[in-house]
Design a protein around this motif. Sequence first.
Motif, PDB file in Angstrom:
ATOM      1  N   LYS A   1      12.329  35.704 -46.261  1.00  0.00           N
ATOM      2  CA  LYS A   1      13.030  36.605 -47.176  1.00  0.00           C
ATOM      3  C   LYS A   1      12.097  37.636 -47.798  1.00  0.00           C
ATOM      4  CE  LYS A   1      17.167  34.103 -48.666  1.00  0.00           C
ATOM      5  NZ  LYS A   1      17.849  33.442 -49.810  1.00  0.00           N
ATOM      6  N   ARG A   2      10.812  37.337 -47.860  1.00  0.00           N
ATOM      7  CA  ARG A   2       9.852  38.302 -48.404  1.00  0.00           C
ATOM      8  C   ARG A   2       9.859  39.603 -47.607  1.00  0.00           C
ATOM      9  NH1 ARG A   2       4.364  34.926 -48.648  1.00  0.00           N
ATOM     10  NH2 ARG A   2       3.558  37.075 -48.697  1.00  0.00           N
ATOM     11  N   PHE A   3      10.250  39.519 -46.343  1.00  0.00           N
ATOM     12  CA  PHE A   3      10.202  40.678 -45.455  1.00  0.00           C
ATOM     13  C   PHE A   3      11.597  41.156 -45.044  1.00  0.00           C
ATOM     14  CE2 PHE A   3       6.689  37.690 -44.672  1.00  0.00           C
ATOM     15  CZ  PHE A   3       5.655  38.440 -45.199  1.00  0.00           C
TER      16      PHE A   3
ATOM     17  N   GLU B   1       5.239  33.276 -36.329  1.00  0.00           N
ATOM     18  CA  GLU B   1       4.240  32.232 -36.084  1.00  0.00           C
ATOM     19  C   GLU B   1       3.696  31.684 -37.406  1.00  0.00           C
ATOM     20  OE1 GLU B   1       0.564  31.259 -33.061  1.00  0.00           O
ATOM     21  OE2 GLU B   1       0.921  33.357 -33.605  1.00  0.00           O
ATOM     22  N   GLU B   2       3.502  32.547 -38.376  1.00  0.00           N
ATOM     23  CA  GLU B   2       3.040  32.086 -39.691  1.00  0.00           C
ATOM     24  C   GLU B   2       4.098  31.204 -40.352  1.00  0.00           C
ATOM     25  OE1 GLU B   2       0.934  31.477 -43.250  1.00  0.00           O
ATOM     26  OE2 GLU B   2       0.304  31.983 -41.204  1.00  0.00           O
ATOM     27  N   ALA B   3       5.377  31.529 -40.184  1.00  0.00           N
ATOM     28  CA  ALA B   3       6.447  30.686 -40.720  1.00  0.00           C
ATOM     29  C   ALA B   3       6.375  29.287 -40.131  1.00  0.00           C
ATOM     30  CB  ALA B   3       7.805  31.318 -40.436  1.00  0.00           C
ATOM     31  N   LEU B   4       6.081  29.188 -38.839  1.00  0.00           N
ATOM     32  CA  LEU B   4       5.924  27.877 -38.212  1.00  0.00           C
ATOM     33  C   LEU B   4       4.744  27.134 -38.827  1.00  0.00           C
ATOM     34  CD1 LEU B   4       6.480  25.694 -36.096  1.00  0.00           C
ATOM     35  CD2 LEU B   4       5.154  27.054 -34.458  1.00  0.00           C
ATOM     36  N   ARG B   5       3.616  27.815 -38.991  1.00  0.00           N
ATOM     37  CA  ARG B   5       2.446  27.154 -39.577  1.00  0.00           C
ATOM     38  C   ARG B   5       2.756  26.623 -40.973  1.00  0.00           C
ATOM     39  NH1 ARG B   5      -0.698  31.360 -36.735  1.00  0.00           N
ATOM     40  NH2 ARG B   5      -0.351  32.778 -38.486  1.00  0.00           N
ATOM     41  N   ARG B   6       3.438  27.417 -41.782  1.00  0.00           N
ATOM     42  CA  ARG B   6       3.776  26.984 -43.136  1.00  0.00           C
ATOM     43  C   ARG B   6       4.730  25.796 -43.118  1.00  0.00           C
ATOM     44  NH1 ARG B   6       3.569  31.704 -47.409  1.00  0.00           N
ATOM     45  NH2 ARG B   6       1.834  32.916 -46.546  1.00  0.00           N
TER      46      ARG B   6
ATOM     47  N   ARG C   1      13.611  25.296 -46.121  1.00  0.00           N
ATOM     48  CA  ARG C   1      13.400  26.028 -47.367  1.00  0.00           C
ATOM     49  C   ARG C   1      12.114  26.852 -47.306  1.00  0.00           C
ATOM     50  NH1 ARG C   1      13.633  21.833 -50.555  1.00  0.00           N
ATOM     51  NH2 ARG C   1      15.908  21.938 -50.381  1.00  0.00           N
ATOM     52  N   THR C   2      11.078  26.242 -46.764  1.00  0.00           N
ATOM     53  CA  THR C   2       9.789  26.923 -46.652  1.00  0.00           C
ATOM     54  C   THR C   2       9.887  28.135 -45.735  1.00  0.00           C
ATOM     55  OG1 THR C   2       8.591  24.865 -47.066  1.00  0.00           O
ATOM     56  CG2 THR C   2       7.395  26.619 -45.920  1.00  0.00           C
TER      57      THR C   2
ATOM     58  N   SER D   1      17.242  14.208 -29.610  1.00  0.00           N
ATOM     59  CA  SER D   1      17.641  12.878 -30.072  1.00  0.00           C
ATOM     60  C   SER D   1      18.876  12.886 -30.953  1.00  0.00           C
ATOM     61  CB  SER D   1      16.495  12.243 -30.863  1.00  0.00           C
ATOM     62  OG  SER D   1      16.350  12.870 -32.129  1.00  0.00           O
ATOM     63  N   GLY D   2      19.202  14.025 -31.528  1.00  0.00           N
ATOM     64  CA  GLY D   2      20.277  14.102 -32.513  1.00  0.00           C
ATOM     65  C   GLY D   2      19.770  14.417 -33.909  1.00  0.00           C
ATOM     66  N   LEU D   3      18.490  14.186 -34.176  1.00  0.00           N
ATOM     67  CA  LEU D   3      17.893  14.580 -35.450  1.00  0.00           C
ATOM     68  C   LEU D   3      17.851  16.095 -35.532  1.00  0.00           C
ATOM     69  CD1 LEU D   3      16.243  13.939 -38.061  1.00  0.00           C
ATOM     70  CD2 LEU D   3      14.198  14.019 -36.607  1.00  0.00           C
ATOM     71  N   ILE D   4      18.300  16.662 -36.652  1.00  0.00           N
ATOM     72  CA  ILE D   4      18.343  18.106 -36.844  1.00  0.00           C
ATOM     73  C   ILE D   4      17.306  18.523 -37.873  1.00  0.00           C
ATOM     74  CG2 ILE D   4      19.748  20.021 -37.724  1.00  0.00           C
ATOM     75  CD1 ILE D   4      22.176  18.650 -36.493  1.00  0.00           C
ATOM     76  N   ILE D   5      16.510  19.523 -37.511  1.00  0.00           N
ATOM     77  CA  ILE D   5      15.493  20.085 -38.396  1.00  0.00           C
ATOM     78  C   ILE D   5      15.907  21.522 -38.717  1.00  0.00           C
ATOM     79  CG2 ILE D   5      13.053  20.583 -38.718  1.00  0.00           C
ATOM     80  CD1 ILE D   5      13.688  17.587 -38.320  1.00  0.00           C
ATOM     81  N   PRO D   6      16.423  21.779 -39.921  1.00  0.00           N
ATOM     82  CA  PRO D   6      16.911  23.128 -40.245  1.00  0.00           C
ATOM     83  C   PRO D   6      15.764  24.103 -40.470  1.00  0.00           C
ATOM     84  CG  PRO D   6      16.998  21.751 -42.195  1.00  0.00           C
ATOM     85  CD  PRO D   6      16.563  20.853 -41.053  1.00  0.00           C
ATOM     86  N   HIS D   7      16.044  25.369 -40.178  1.00  0.00           N
ATOM     87  CA  HIS D   7      15.063  26.433 -40.405  1.00  0.00           C
ATOM     88  C   HIS D   7      15.464  27.325 -41.581  1.00  0.00           C
ATOM     89  CE1 HIS D   7      14.431  25.790 -35.880  1.00  0.00           C
ATOM     90  NE2 HIS D   7      13.490  25.152 -36.524  1.00  0.00           N
ATOM     91  N   TYR D   8      16.540  26.979 -42.262  1.00  0.00           N
ATOM     92  CA  TYR D   8      16.998  27.738 -43.423  1.00  0.00           C
ATOM     93  C   TYR D   8      17.189  26.774 -44.594  1.00  0.00           C
ATOM     94  CZ  TYR D   8      21.641  25.871 -42.321  1.00  0.00           C
ATOM     95  OH  TYR D   8      22.690  25.030 -42.073  1.00  0.00           O
TER      96      TYR D   8
END
Length: 289
Positions: free
Chosen positions: A194-196, A166-171, A187-188, A215-222
């Motif tokens: 990776k800290r954990f 959840e904190e990763a989402l907030r950041r 990246r964020t 829609s086809g727009l991609i939002i990466p999480h890495y």
Amino acid sequence: MPKDVRGHLIPGRISPPRPVDASIARPEYVGKSRPAKHVGGDVYDEATIDRIRAAGTIAADAIAAVGAAVRPGVTTDELDRIGHDFVTSHDAYPSTLGYRGFAKSVCSSVNEVVCHGIPDDTVLEAGDIVNIDITAFKDGVHGDSNRTFIVGQASDEVTQLVERTEEALRRAIRVALPGRRVNVIGRTIEQYAKRFGYGVVRDFTGHGVGTSFHSGLIIPHYDTEQYDTEMVPGMVFTIEPMLTLGTHEWDGWDDGWTIVTRDRSITAQFEHTIVVREGGAEILTLPSA
């Protein structure tokens, strides 16, 4: 209880799809094998953003209602019933129902299930976690959100995973600013995870949402240079990081939907639909209270 001898989930019995009153408008893809191609881009005017926010609030309130029922002994099918009834009682349509053949109104992903778990007769046990993903369709738009809930009390390791996801989402939401590329979001998330020593799922991403479910727009999480769409004011999309206690690699079940970590490690996820603003992103999937 659908688990194997090692305690890993296996497919359970899926009940029939729940009915939706004919007076409630359906997305265009219901009854079809796939949705129509998205048109119109990912930037919306304020009137449409207001509608997405209204749909998003219904989704968030439905998730809260389901979360209040999460406890040892409840089945994921019962959680689906609660979510379905909440969404339809607000004259909205549960977007997953009939999307590419998905037969339920909620995605319920337990323990090692990364995403797209199909509600069935799985009985939740103390120490489990379950992600509840609900999207509501109303007035021609979708609002998409999810949260991970702990069943009773979990181990410190699992509890920290949930809290840190959840904190990763907030950041990630905080760095969604005009002029930046969407890969700053991934990246964020990955730098924090990776800290954990957590795995960061790569192949299932955030996406553009609004008049289309995806829609086809991609939002990466890495962290990647592959996705570099520039964020602009009025752009609407989801951010939904999936972190694991082990690998980011996954296996898919024969149902064509359920995704599990390859090493069967525990995984958590949180999601919001946001709109990019000049002064910072606005969350469109906040609960009403």
